[in-house]
Design a protein around this motif. Structure first.
Motif, PDB file in Angstrom:
ATOM      1  N   ASN A 236       0.839  -1.189   0.000  1.00  0.00           N
ATOM      2  CA  ASN A 236       0.000   0.000   0.000  1.00  0.00           C
ATOM      3  C   ASN A 236       0.880   1.248   0.000  1.00  0.00           C
ATOM      4  O   ASN A 236       1.475   1.608   1.022  1.00  0.00           O
ATOM      5  CB  ASN A 236      -0.914  -0.013   1.233  1.00  0.00           C
ATOM      6  CG  ASN A 236      -1.792  -1.244   1.275  1.00  0.00           C
ATOM      7  OD1 ASN A 236      -2.415  -1.591   0.279  1.00  0.00           O
ATOM      8  ND2 ASN A 236      -1.824  -1.915   2.427  1.00  0.00           N
ATOM      9  N   ASP A 238       1.825   5.401  -0.910  1.00  0.00           N
ATOM     10  CA  ASP A 238       1.266   6.747  -0.786  1.00  0.00           C
ATOM     11  C   ASP A 238       0.844   7.231  -2.178  1.00  0.00           C
ATOM     12  O   ASP A 238       1.699   7.419  -3.055  1.00  0.00           O
ATOM     13  CB  ASP A 238       2.327   7.676  -0.193  1.00  0.00           C
ATOM     14  CG  ASP A 238       1.752   9.022   0.230  1.00  0.00           C
ATOM     15  OD1 ASP A 238       0.715   9.410  -0.318  1.00  0.00           O
ATOM     16  OD2 ASP A 238       2.354   9.677   1.097  1.00  0.00           O
ATOM     17  N   PRO A 239      -0.452   7.435  -2.429  1.00  0.00           N
ATOM     18  CA  PRO A 239      -0.899   7.828  -3.779  1.00  0.00           C
ATOM     19  C   PRO A 239      -0.377   9.184  -4.227  1.00  0.00           C
ATOM     20  O   PRO A 239      -0.328   9.476  -5.421  1.00  0.00           O
ATOM     21  CB  PRO A 239      -2.428   7.831  -3.656  1.00  0.00           C
ATOM     22  CG  PRO A 239      -2.698   7.999  -2.197  1.00  0.00           C
ATOM     23  CD  PRO A 239      -1.571   7.316  -1.487  1.00  0.00           C
ATOM     24  N   LYS A 240       0.045  10.022  -3.269  1.00  0.00           N
ATOM     25  CA  LYS A 240       0.545  11.352  -3.631  1.00  0.00           C
ATOM     26  C   LYS A 240       1.954  11.291  -4.218  1.00  0.00           C
ATOM     27  O   LYS A 240       2.400  12.234  -4.871  1.00  0.00           O
ATOM     28  CB  LYS A 240       0.557  12.261  -2.394  1.00  0.00           C
ATOM     29  CG  LYS A 240      -0.814  12.526  -1.804  1.00  0.00           C
ATOM     30  CD  LYS A 240      -0.699  13.416  -0.577  1.00  0.00           C
ATOM     31  CE  LYS A 240      -2.062  13.663   0.057  1.00  0.00           C
ATOM     32  NZ  LYS A 240      -1.947  14.497   1.281  1.00  0.00           N
ATOM     33  N   PRO A 242       3.859   8.649  -6.385  1.00  0.00           N
ATOM     34  CA  PRO A 242       4.040   7.381  -7.117  1.00  0.00           C
ATOM     35  C   PRO A 242       5.515   7.044  -7.284  1.00  0.00           C
ATOM     36  O   PRO A 242       6.357   7.932  -7.420  1.00  0.00           O
ATOM     37  CB  PRO A 242       3.379   7.661  -8.469  1.00  0.00           C
ATOM     38  CG  PRO A 242       3.398   9.156  -8.613  1.00  0.00           C
ATOM     39  CD  PRO A 242       3.267   9.701  -7.221  1.00  0.00           C
ATOM     40  N   LYS A 248       9.245  -0.578  -6.557  1.00  0.00           N
ATOM     41  CA  LYS A 248       8.246  -1.480  -5.977  1.00  0.00           C
ATOM     42  C   LYS A 248       8.845  -2.878  -5.785  1.00  0.00           C
ATOM     43  O   LYS A 248       8.591  -3.534  -4.778  1.00  0.00           O
ATOM     44  CB  LYS A 248       7.013  -1.561  -6.875  1.00  0.00           C
ATOM     45  CG  LYS A 248       6.189  -0.293  -6.911  1.00  0.00           C
ATOM     46  CD  LYS A 248       5.019  -0.428  -7.876  1.00  0.00           C
ATOM     47  CE  LYS A 248       4.254   0.889  -7.998  1.00  0.00           C
ATOM     48  NZ  LYS A 248       3.153   0.796  -8.996  1.00  0.00           N
ATOM     49  N   GLU A 262       2.192  -0.963   4.637  1.00  0.00           N
ATOM     50  CA  GLU A 262       1.657   0.369   4.360  1.00  0.00           C
ATOM     51  C   GLU A 262       2.810   1.357   4.377  1.00  0.00           C
ATOM     52  O   GLU A 262       3.595   1.387   5.333  1.00  0.00           O
ATOM     53  CB  GLU A 262       0.618   0.749   5.412  1.00  0.00           C
ATOM     54  CG  GLU A 262       0.012   2.127   5.204  1.00  0.00           C
ATOM     55  CD  GLU A 262      -1.007   2.469   6.279  1.00  0.00           C
ATOM     56  OE1 GLU A 262      -1.141   3.671   6.602  1.00  0.00           O
ATOM     57  OE2 GLU A 262      -1.659   1.538   6.808  1.00  0.00           O
TER      58      GLU A 262
END
Length: 556
Positions: A236, A238-240, A242, A248, A262
């Motif tokens: 998971n 942080d969408p802010k 990428p 990843k 997270e």
């Protein structure tokens, strides 16, 4: 005629020297490198540690591309010629015992003809061994040689010296992560001497070390697919902020023992670095201790790791511990664990500074950083010759870029000895300082100054405060032995010229008064007065002065 393009030596990677121990286990003999160094060399999870990663890579190489030579201590307790050695160092690596086995014994047994094994009974690996005959086909050839193993200041150094003097055409390298000693301090002292005295290449990165030998690096992706328990959809992010697919993959490897992670981004984007605070759940459902992961350029991350390792024993629980690291392609990562950091909001010193009305709430943070944490390093200060102009990077080579910037800001050529930066405010011309003054000011004989290990880049983003008000430092890339007030100067620079934004003419005038006042302080050992100069009326500049004063008092 052999056609190998490189040679890899392992030195004394045997159970009696490097086997993993529990933290409080007694040493099996006087030559074992101990719990901490064995753990650093082999890793908390041996199958993914530095040595096993190297062996996995080496045994997959074509024998014509990489020659493997394993040197082992091999002692006969009945031999009269070995009696003095065993008397001095105690019994260790006795022939045909478990202690004499390699820590990577399975590769030896599964590939019995892949490597040469040299049985050494003393400190010199060429005496009473077959090493010279093994290397005879390579004499006179320019060939790359890598050396791994223990002890860095003894057997590794002795082998480097012998190879350098017997085969001067060899290009020799070692890797910090693949060598170890009885202590980290002795390890790094030895590495510095290998580089400075013998001209040995010293790599921080395992990937850079293997690329030096054969042009490629260990296949981390294979180990991710084999060992990882976590699925990519359980990562998971942080969408802010990428991140790339490669980063990843690195996170999947670092949290391969987890079923969910997270990640909250603390910093991202600068120079391609990403700093994440992580909350992870292991495969049994236990909530793990929070960690901070830094991802960036592989070689720079490796340098940061070794820079931090130089001081971690001194800082103890006041600093994080490295629990894992990895390299994939041109990216690398360090996984830091913080002893007392729990869940909750984490703020940087810079953000906390912005919430303080007068800055007094930062006193405890400054006391912790300079008094309790960096103070441990400063206590071991010594005087060394140091050219401060060069150390702080005041160099004539920047003259052209300085002139371009000054004249762009002022909008006209600046050739006079002074410039007017604001109506009524005249200062010395920095263009001439770089173009002419630096040539006259050059220190031809370095003067002795107080030096110690320093953080090296103590800016407002590299001090963090967790939800329990614990104070931590991060980003040890620039850690080195240097001028003792470097960290003070760096943080003060941030406070005065980055945190304190000048937005009006009145603030500008107050800033000039404050700058002149601080420049006129001749002795940093004399504490500043509690109150700022009376001419300063702006509250943000008063706050900057008070925090600046506090840092000076703590350090002095």
């Amino acid at each position: 005629m052999n056609s190998e393009s490189a040679i890899l030596f392992t030195q004394c990677l045997q159970n009696d020297f490097t086997s993993l121990l529990d933290k409080y286990d007694p040493l099996p003999n006087s030559l074992h490198i101990g719990y901490a160094e064995a753990n650093r060399l082999l890793g908390e999870m041996v199958e993914d540690g530095p040595v096993f990663s190297l062996m996995d890579w080496a045994y997959e190489k074509d024998p014509k591309q990489l020659k493997l030579i394993h040197i082992r201590d091999w002692h006969d307790p009945k031999s009269k010629s070995q009696e003095d050695h065993l008397l001095q160092f105690g019994e260790h690596c006795l022939m045909d015992t478990k202690g004499a086995e390699f820590v990577f014994q399975s590769w030896i047994e599964e590939n019995p003809n892949r490597a040469e094994i040299v049985n050494a009974s003393g400190l010199n690996d060429f005496v009473d061994t077959n090493l010279e005959s093994i290397l005879k086909p390579y004499k006179g050839k320019s060939i790359r040689v890598g050396i791994t193993g223990v002890w860095t200041e003894a057997k590794v150094t002795f082998l480097c010296y012998d190879l350098k003097t017997r085969y001067p055409e060899f290009e020799i390298a070692v890797c910090s992560a693949l060598t170890a000693s009885s202590s980290l301090s002795m390890h790094f002292i030895a590495l510095d001497q290998l580089k400075q005295i013998l001209g040995v290449n010293v790599f921080s990165s395992i990937g850079a070390f293997t690329e030096f030998l054969t042009g490629d690096q260990p296949n981390l992706k294979k180990r991710i697919s084999t060992n990882a328990r976590i699925a990519s959809d359980k990562l998971n992010l942080d969408p802010k902020y990428p991140i790339t697919d490669l980063d990843k993959q690195i996170l999947l490897y670092l949290f391969r023992d987890c079923k969910e992670v997270e990640c909250k981004t603390l910093d991202g984007g600068f120079s391609g670095n990403v700093v994440l605070k992580t909350k992870s759940i292991d495969h049994l459902g236990h909530l793990q201790v929070p960690c901070v992961v830094k991802i960036g350029n592989r070689d720079l991350i490796a340098k940061e790791r070794t820079s931090f390792e130089r001081i971690q024993e001194v800082l103890g629980n006041n600093a994080p511990s490295i629990v894992d690291f990895c390299e994939l392609g041109d990216r690398g990562a360090i996984k830091y664990r913080y002893a007392a950091m729990l869940d909750g909001n984490v703020k940087t010193f810079q953000k906390l500074y912005g919430t303080m009305l007068d800055g007094s709430g930062l006193d405890r943070v400054i006391d912790t950083v300079f008094g309790e944490q960096l103070g441990r390093l400063f206590e071991a200060a010594s005087t060394e010759k140091l050219n401060l102009l060069e150390y702080y990077d005041f160099q004539h080579k920047y003259a052209k870029s300085v002139r371009n910037r000054v004249e762009t800001i002022l909008g006209s050529p600046q050739n006079e000895s002074t410039i007017e930066i604001f109506p009524g405010h005249i200062v010395q011309n920095p263009c001439l300082f770089y173009e002419t003054d630096l040539l006259d000011l050059k220190e031809y004989n370095a003067i002795s100054h107080n030096t110690s290990y320093v953080h090296g880049d103590l800016n407002g983003a590299n001090i963090i405060i967790d939800a329990q008000d614990n104070v931590w430092m991060i980003d040890f890339f620039h850690t080195h032995r240097g001028h003792i007030i470097r960290d003070l100067l760096k943080l003060e620079n941030d406070i005065l010229y980055i945190f304190c934004k000048i937005e009006t003419e009145s603030e500008w005038n107050d800033a000039i008064v404050l700058t002149d006042f601080l420049h006129n302080q001749e002795d940093l050992g004399i504490p500043l007065s509690f109150d700022p100069p009376r001419e300063i009326t702006n509250e943000k500049l008063k706050k900057a002065y008070r925090v600046h004063r506090k840092t000076q008092i703590v350090l002095s």
